[in-house]
Every structure is written in structure tokens, then in C-alpha cells.
Design a protein around this motif. Structure first.
Motif, mmCIF file in Angstrom:
data_model
loop_
_atom_site.group_PDB
_atom_site.id
_atom_site.type_symbol
_atom_site.label_atom_id
_atom_site.label_comp_id
_atom_site.label_asym_id
_atom_site.label_seq_id
_atom_site.Cartn_x
_atom_site.Cartn_y
_atom_site.Cartn_z
ATOM 1 N N ARG A 204 -1.601 16.695 -9.036
ATOM 2 C CA ARG A 204 -1.745 15.260 -9.301
ATOM 3 C C ARG A 204 -0.908 14.359 -8.402
ATOM 4 N N ASN A 205 0.144 14.881 -7.840
ATOM 5 C CA ASN A 205 0.962 14.015 -6.969
ATOM 6 C C ASN A 205 2.135 14.784 -6.358
ATOM 7 N N THR A 206 2.864 14.091 -5.511
ATOM 8 C CA THR A 206 4.030 14.693 -4.840
ATOM 9 C C THR A 206 5.101 15.093 -5.845
ATOM 10 N N THR A 207 5.304 14.248 -6.848
ATOM 11 C CA THR A 207 6.346 14.536 -7.829
ATOM 12 C C THR A 207 6.065 15.874 -8.497
ATOM 13 N N GLU A 208 4.809 16.069 -8.893
ATOM 14 C CA GLU A 208 4.447 17.325 -9.553
ATOM 15 C C GLU A 208 4.646 18.513 -8.588
ATOM 16 N N ILE B 160 13.705 17.785 3.196
ATOM 17 C CA ILE B 160 13.499 16.701 4.177
ATOM 18 C C ILE B 160 12.401 15.764 3.675
ATOM 19 N N THR B 161 12.677 14.474 3.649
ATOM 20 C CA THR B 161 11.604 13.500 3.395
ATOM 21 C C THR B 161 11.101 13.082 4.766
ATOM 22 N N HIS B 162 9.810 13.372 5.028
ATOM 23 C CA HIS B 162 9.266 13.161 6.375
ATOM 24 C C HIS B 162 9.277 11.678 6.753
ATOM 25 N N MET B 163 8.830 10.833 5.812
ATOM 26 C CA MET B 163 8.902 9.385 6.058
ATOM 27 C C MET B 163 9.536 8.744 4.829
ATOM 28 N N LEU B 164 10.618 8.004 5.046
ATOM 29 C CA LEU B 164 11.346 7.428 3.911
ATOM 30 C C LEU B 164 10.580 6.246 3.329
ATOM 31 N N ASN B 165 10.473 6.237 2.015
ATOM 32 C CA ASN B 165 9.771 5.130 1.367
ATOM 33 C C ASN B 165 10.542 3.819 1.471
ATOM 34 N N TRP B 166 11.861 3.886 1.645
ATOM 35 C CA TRP B 166 12.688 2.670 1.598
ATOM 36 C C TRP B 166 12.428 1.762 2.787
ATOM 37 N N HIS C 57 -3.325 9.746 -3.336
ATOM 38 C CA HIS C 57 -3.643 8.346 -3.680
ATOM 39 C C HIS C 57 -2.826 7.373 -2.833
ATOM 40 N N LYS C 58 -2.056 7.883 -1.886
ATOM 41 C CA LYS C 58 -1.355 6.962 -0.984
ATOM 42 C C LYS C 58 -2.211 6.795 0.265
ATOM 43 N N TRP C 59 -1.909 7.518 1.326
ATOM 44 C CA TRP C 59 -2.546 7.195 2.606
ATOM 45 C C TRP C 59 -3.962 7.706 2.749
ATOM 46 N N VAL D 285 9.426 19.979 2.572
ATOM 47 C CA VAL D 285 9.115 18.647 3.120
ATOM 48 C C VAL D 285 8.393 17.800 2.069
ATOM 49 N N ASP D 286 8.931 16.600 1.854
ATOM 50 C CA ASP D 286 8.271 15.587 1.031
ATOM 51 C C ASP D 286 7.421 14.757 1.983
ATOM 52 N N ALA D 287 6.095 14.951 1.888
ATOM 53 C CA ALA D 287 5.191 14.291 2.839
ATOM 54 C C ALA D 287 4.378 13.204 2.152
ATOM 55 N N SER D 288 4.939 12.654 1.101
ATOM 56 C CA SER D 288 4.231 11.634 0.335
ATOM 57 C C SER D 288 3.697 10.525 1.246
ATOM 58 N N HIS D 289 4.518 10.123 2.218
ATOM 59 C CA HIS D 289 4.113 9.002 3.078
ATOM 60 C C HIS D 289 3.586 9.403 4.438
ATOM 61 N N SER D 290 3.711 10.662 4.803
ATOM 62 C CA SER D 290 3.261 10.981 6.169
ATOM 63 C C SER D 290 1.844 11.544 6.206
ATOM 64 N N ASP E 293 16.332 10.380 0.018
ATOM 65 C CA ASP E 293 15.154 11.060 -0.506
ATOM 66 C C ASP E 293 14.615 10.261 -1.695
ATOM 67 N N TYR E 294 13.453 10.692 -2.196
ATOM 68 C CA TYR E 294 12.828 9.944 -3.290
ATOM 69 C C TYR E 294 13.540 10.260 -4.618
ATOM 70 N N PRO E 295 13.774 9.250 -5.466
ATOM 71 C CA PRO E 295 14.551 9.479 -6.697
ATOM 72 C C PRO E 295 14.040 10.641 -7.551
ATOM 73 N N ASN E 296 12.719 10.808 -7.685
ATOM 74 C CA ASN E 296 12.219 11.903 -8.538
ATOM 75 C C ASN E 296 12.693 13.265 -8.044
ATOM 76 N N MET E 297 12.828 13.397 -6.736
ATOM 77 C CA MET E 297 13.257 14.686 -6.184
ATOM 78 C C MET E 297 14.784 14.815 -6.278
ATOM 79 N N MET E 298 15.482 13.709 -6.006
ATOM 80 C CA MET E 298 16.954 13.761 -6.122
ATOM 81 C C MET E 298 17.316 14.116 -7.567
ATOM 82 N N ASN F 215 0.821 -1.212 0.000
ATOM 83 C CA ASN F 215 0.000 0.000 0.000
ATOM 84 C C ASN F 215 0.852 1.256 0.000
ATOM 85 N N GLY F 216 2.143 1.093 0.282
ATOM 86 C CA GLY F 216 3.041 2.242 0.227
ATOM 87 C C GLY F 216 3.213 2.739 -1.199
ATOM 88 N N GLY F 217 3.072 1.840 -2.159
ATOM 89 C CA GLY F 217 3.201 2.246 -3.566
ATOM 90 C C GLY F 217 2.034 3.139 -3.936
HETATM 91 C C1 LIG Z 1 8.952 9.675 -0.307
HETATM 92 C C2 LIG Z 1 8.225 9.740 -1.626
HETATM 93 N N1 LIG Z 1 8.141 10.906 -2.261
HETATM 94 C C3 LIG Z 1 7.510 11.021 -3.430
HETATM 95 C C4 LIG Z 1 6.917 9.954 -4.035
HETATM 96 C C5 LIG Z 1 6.260 10.125 -5.362
HETATM 97 O O1 LIG Z 1 4.897 9.964 -5.301
HETATM 98 P P1 LIG Z 1 4.047 10.158 -6.635
HETATM 99 O O2 LIG Z 1 4.464 9.065 -7.581
HETATM 100 O O3 LIG Z 1 2.646 10.008 -6.193
HETATM 101 O O4 LIG Z 1 4.381 11.492 -7.161
HETATM 102 C C6 LIG Z 1 6.957 8.717 -3.411
HETATM 103 C C7 LIG Z 1 6.314 7.555 -4.030
HETATM 104 O O5 LIG Z 1 6.334 6.451 -3.552
HETATM 105 C C8 LIG Z 1 7.630 8.613 -2.176
HETATM 106 O O6 LIG Z 1 7.721 7.451 -1.544
#
Ligand SMILES: Cc1ncc(COP(=O)(O)O)c(C=O)c1O
Length: 435
Positions: free
Chosen positions: A131-135, A209-215, A264-266, A238-243, A158-163, A72-74
Motif C-alpha cells: 500500500r505504500n512506502t511506510t508499509e 538512505i532516503t534517495h530524495m528528501l521530502n523536506w 500514489h506519488k510520482w 533505500v527509501d524511494a518514496s520520492h525518486s 529521513d522520513y519520520p515514519n522510518m525514523m 504533489n510531493g504529498g
Molecule cells: C521520503 C518519504 N518516505 C516515505 C514517505 C511515506 O509515504 P507513504 O505515506 O505513502 O507511506 C514519504 C511521504 O511523503 C516520504 O516523503
């Protein structure tokens, strides 16, 4: 069911999003109310173990009865009332798209913004629906006025899209990236604060800062890092995708300058929904990413000039917020942490099992990552699906190699028992021969 007239009246007038209970059949709504009245009387924390209530929540989802989804993290599924609202909005849009989308459903935009702002804990003038955190974060990263030599502090986790967005600015604009590294799991706020502090120089403009790491699900002390960064004259993203909608907090608790999340995550809103936040006085400092009439305006609306998108999906965010309130922010956080602790504590008794996530409340919630000695993460993932029809995901990033398990509010204890059973069976097998 609403008649068309009722639907249009509600769309045109109220449009703050329908009350979720109204979207349910009367019997179902009555049973839901009864459950809510009952759990509200429980001692704080006791609701997280009230299986009757959580079974009731599970029934609101349409998840596969045969495949156990522990990723569900995806991305998370939507409860049935959110799916129904989305489909209904979508069908209306298809009757006369430009009329229903732009004249009817769009009247729900400002009420929806107000609802999101209330849930997030900020002003309506600070939220752009996207539409999402990446955007959201790419808009901020590419929109900030940074020049060659300016420095940004970020982490290797941090999340690859942001790095990648930051690396693009490094390559294009000559900014300098200072990378923080950790040995996960970390169970000390001081360690995080010290590592970030060491990476900040007098040229640092931004701390990411990524608030909660996806890894691994590691939770970072975002407020403490933000306070440190502000004290040193930096702004904070702050990247709050997961928090967001996972941990019970408000934006004011973080005191960051820029923030984005995916709904669309939590929150279990329709796929492809999210929002970004910018502190009111900082909006003018961020250029719009896509063309806007006044790209350096101090109006958050400049970030919503993204062309045609799904109004149906956006409007059903309101229903997902209603569902979130019914579950309860704190009840949800407690339940998610309870589920993670439930399976992890059992699995920790299995020889060769290694947990890569802290079990301390301040450092994780639903997400955990594990390995089995002698096994590659992909081998464990494949076996779990073959043997138990458990769907999860693997992580191979920097120093973390493991299988990531993410339950959600609909996950049953029986599902998690099956996971632990699967881990125990795999750990007792001979690992595949390595080439
Ligand atoms: C920490 C983190 N940031 C950003 C994203 C990107 O989310 P999205 O694909 O909804 O933009 C994810 C996706 O898993 C994530 O785990």
C-alpha cells in the motif's frame, strides 16, 4: 467503452493491465499518438519545453481549474484514464466482490508484478505489491534480524515514519542508531559519502538512505553510499518514496538490498498503492510483518499476506504504468526539473527570497523549498493561498524551515508564473509582527 464480455475476457486472459490508449476515446487516443510521434523526434531534452505536448498531458488530468496544487510531493492526482480504470474495476468488484476480486481481478496480479518489475528494473521474484512506502519499509525495518548492540546508520532528514520505526527497535531491541547530519543543500557526492562513512563502525549492519528528501527535494548519491556501505560489510535500505517514477533510473543502478516506494506519488497510481523490493537472496532474512504461512520463507509472496485490500486500486497500477511509459521516464524527469528551474530562477531575482534546494541537476528534480526573509513558512503558505489560491506545504524540521513547492507533469508555466508573482508580492509586504 468495453462491453462486459470484452472486459471479462481481458481481465481473465490478458490482465497485464489494459493499454492506456485503449481506455481513451478513439479521437483522444489518435491525438495522443500524434503528440507522442512528434515529441519522439525532438532532440533529447527539447521535449521538456514543448508546451503543446505538456498541455496535452495536462488535459489527461482532472485537476481543479481554480486552485493551483503545488503539493504533489504529498500525494499526486491520477490521470483520467487511471481514474476510469480504477472506477470500472471497483464497480465490477461490487457486483459480486469475492468473485470479481478473487477470481477475476486477482488473475492480473502476476502480470502486474511483471510490469512493475520491468519498470523498476528487477526480477518478479523480488517485488511485493503493497500500500505504500511506510508499509514496505516498516516491514523491512521490523523484519530484519538485529540484536542488541547492532548498529544502524540513518540520517536526521529521513522520513519520520522510518525514523520512528528505527527508534522503536532501539527501544525494544537495544540496537544503536548512528545519525548522520547535513547542512542542506549539499552539492557534493563526497560530502555525503564522507558523512555516511564517518558514521559506519564495525558494528554497523544496516545503512538507511532516503534517495530524495521530502523536506527540500535534495537528491542523495544513493549508489555511491550503497557501494561504500557494502564495502564496509553493511546492507542497504533505500527509501524511494520520492525518486521512483520521478528520476529515470533502475533498481540495478542503486544496487541496494531493500527498497520501497509509494505509487500514489510520482507514478500517479491510485491512492494507497506501493511496492517493496528485496534482493532475492535476502528475502529469507526478513520476517513477514503480518502472519504468513512460512514467515521466514525465501518467497516474496509472504509480504503480500496483508488481508483484504482494494484489488481495484491495485489493478489500476497497470494503467498508471502505461501512462508513465507514454509520458516517458526521461521526458518526465527532464520536464519536472525544467519546471522547478523555471520558477526558481525567476524567484531568485526577488529580494528576500532564499532557496533551500540545489539547482544542480544531480541534487534535485521537481521539489524545491524556499523562504522569505522575515516571514515564517506558515505565514507565506497562508498568504499564497489567500492571494493566489496556491496550495503548497510547509517544512519545519531540524535546520530546514521553508515552504515546499512540488509541481507535477500537469503543472503549467502559467501556474508557476502565478507562484512567482505571489512570492514577489509577499516579499514586498511588511512581514506580520512577531510575538
Ligand atoms: C521520503 C518519504 N518516505 C516515505 C514517505 C511515506 O509515504 P507513504 O505515506 O505513502 O507511506 C514519504 C511521504 O511523503 C516520504 O516523503
Amino acid at each position: 467503452m468495453f462491453t462486459r464480455k470484452e472486459f471479462l475476457q481481458r481481465s481473465a486472459l490478458a490482465t497485464a493491465g489494459f493499454s492506456l490508449l485503449e481506455f481513451m476515446q478513439p479521437l483522444e487516443a489518435a491525438a495522443f499518438k500524434e503528440q507522442l510521434n512528434r515529441v519522439s523526434l525532438l532532440e533529447p531534452g527539447a521535449a521538456s519545453e514543448d508546451e503543446d505536448f505538456w498541455n496535452f498531458i495536462r488535459e489527461q488530468y482532472t485537476v481543479s481549474p481554480n486552485i493551483i496544487n503545488l503539493n504533489n510531493g504529498g500525494v499526486s492526482p491520477q490521470p483520467k484514464p487511471v481514474q476510469d480504470a480504477h472506477i470500472r474495476f471497483y464497480q465490477y468488484c461490487n457486483e459480486a466482490p469475492s468473485y470479481y476480486m478473487w477470481r477475476i481481478l486477482d488473475q492480473g496480479r502476476e502480470p502486474l508484478r511483471a510490469k512493475l518489475a520491468e519498470l523498476a528494473g528487477c526480477s518478479v521474484e523480488e517485488i511485493a505489491i503493497n500500500r505504500n512506502t511506510t508499509e514496505g519499509l516498516n516491514t523491512i525495518i521490523f523484519g530484519l534480524n538485529l540484536k542488541a548492540g547492532d548498529e544502524v546508520v540513518l540520517s536526521k532528514y529521513d522520513y519520520p515514519n522510518m525514523m520512528n520505526a528505527w527508534k522503536q527497535r532501539e527501544k525494544r531491541d537495544g540496537i544503536k542508531l548512528n545519525w548522520v547530519d547535513f547542512d542542506l543543500p549539499v552539492e557534493s557526492d563526497d560530502v555525503f559519502v564522507r558523512k555516511f562513512s564517518e558514521a559506519i563502525t564495525d558494528k554497523t549492519k544496516i545503512v538507511h538512505i532516503t534517495h530524495m528528501l521530502n523536506w527540500t527535494g535534495q537528491l542523495l548519491p544513493a549508489r555511491k553510499i550503497a557501494d561504500l556501505a557494502h564495502k564496509r560489510g553493511c546492507e542497504v535500505i533505500v527509501d524511494a518514496s520520492h525518486s521512483f517514477a520521478h528520476i529515470d533510473y533502475k533498481l540495478s543502478d542503486l544496487d541496494c538490498d531493500y527498497y520501497a516506494t509509494s505509487l500514489h506519488k510520482w507514478l500517479c497510481a491510485p491512492f494507497g498503492t506501493g511496492f517493496m523490493y528485496i534482493k532475492k537472496e535476502k528475502i529469507k532474512n526478513v520476517w513477514a510483518l503480518l502472519s504468513a504461512p512460512v514467515p521466514d520463507a525465501d518467497n516474496i509472496g509472504k509480504f503480500e499476506s496483508i488481508g483484504t485490500r482494494s484489488f481495484a486500486a491495485e489493478m489500476a497500477i497497470g494503467n498508471a504504468i502505461d501512462f508513465q511509459y507514454l509520458v516517458g521516464n526521461k521526458r518526465k524527469e527532464d520536464r519536472l526539473r525544467f519546471l522547478k528551474n523555471y520558477w526558481c530562477n525567476k524567484a531568485l531575482k526577488i529580494p528576500k527570497f532564499k532557496l533551500n534546494t540545489s539547482l544542480k541537476d544531480n541534487y534535485s528534480c521537481a521539489i524545491a523549498n524556499f523562504g522569505i526573509e522575515g516571514w515564517k513558512p506558515e505565514e507565506v503558505d497562508t498568504k499564497l493561498f489567500e492571494m493566489k489560491k496556491i496550495h503548497c506545504t510547509t517544512v519545519n524540521h531540524e535546520k530546514i524551515h521553508g515552504v515546499r513547492i512540488t509541481p507535477h507533469v500537469y503543472t503549467s508555466l502559467r501556474d508557476l508564473d502565478r507562484l512567482v508573482e505571489g512570492i514577489a508580492e509577499i516579499a514586498a509586504m511588511e512581514p506580520p509582527a512577531k510575538k
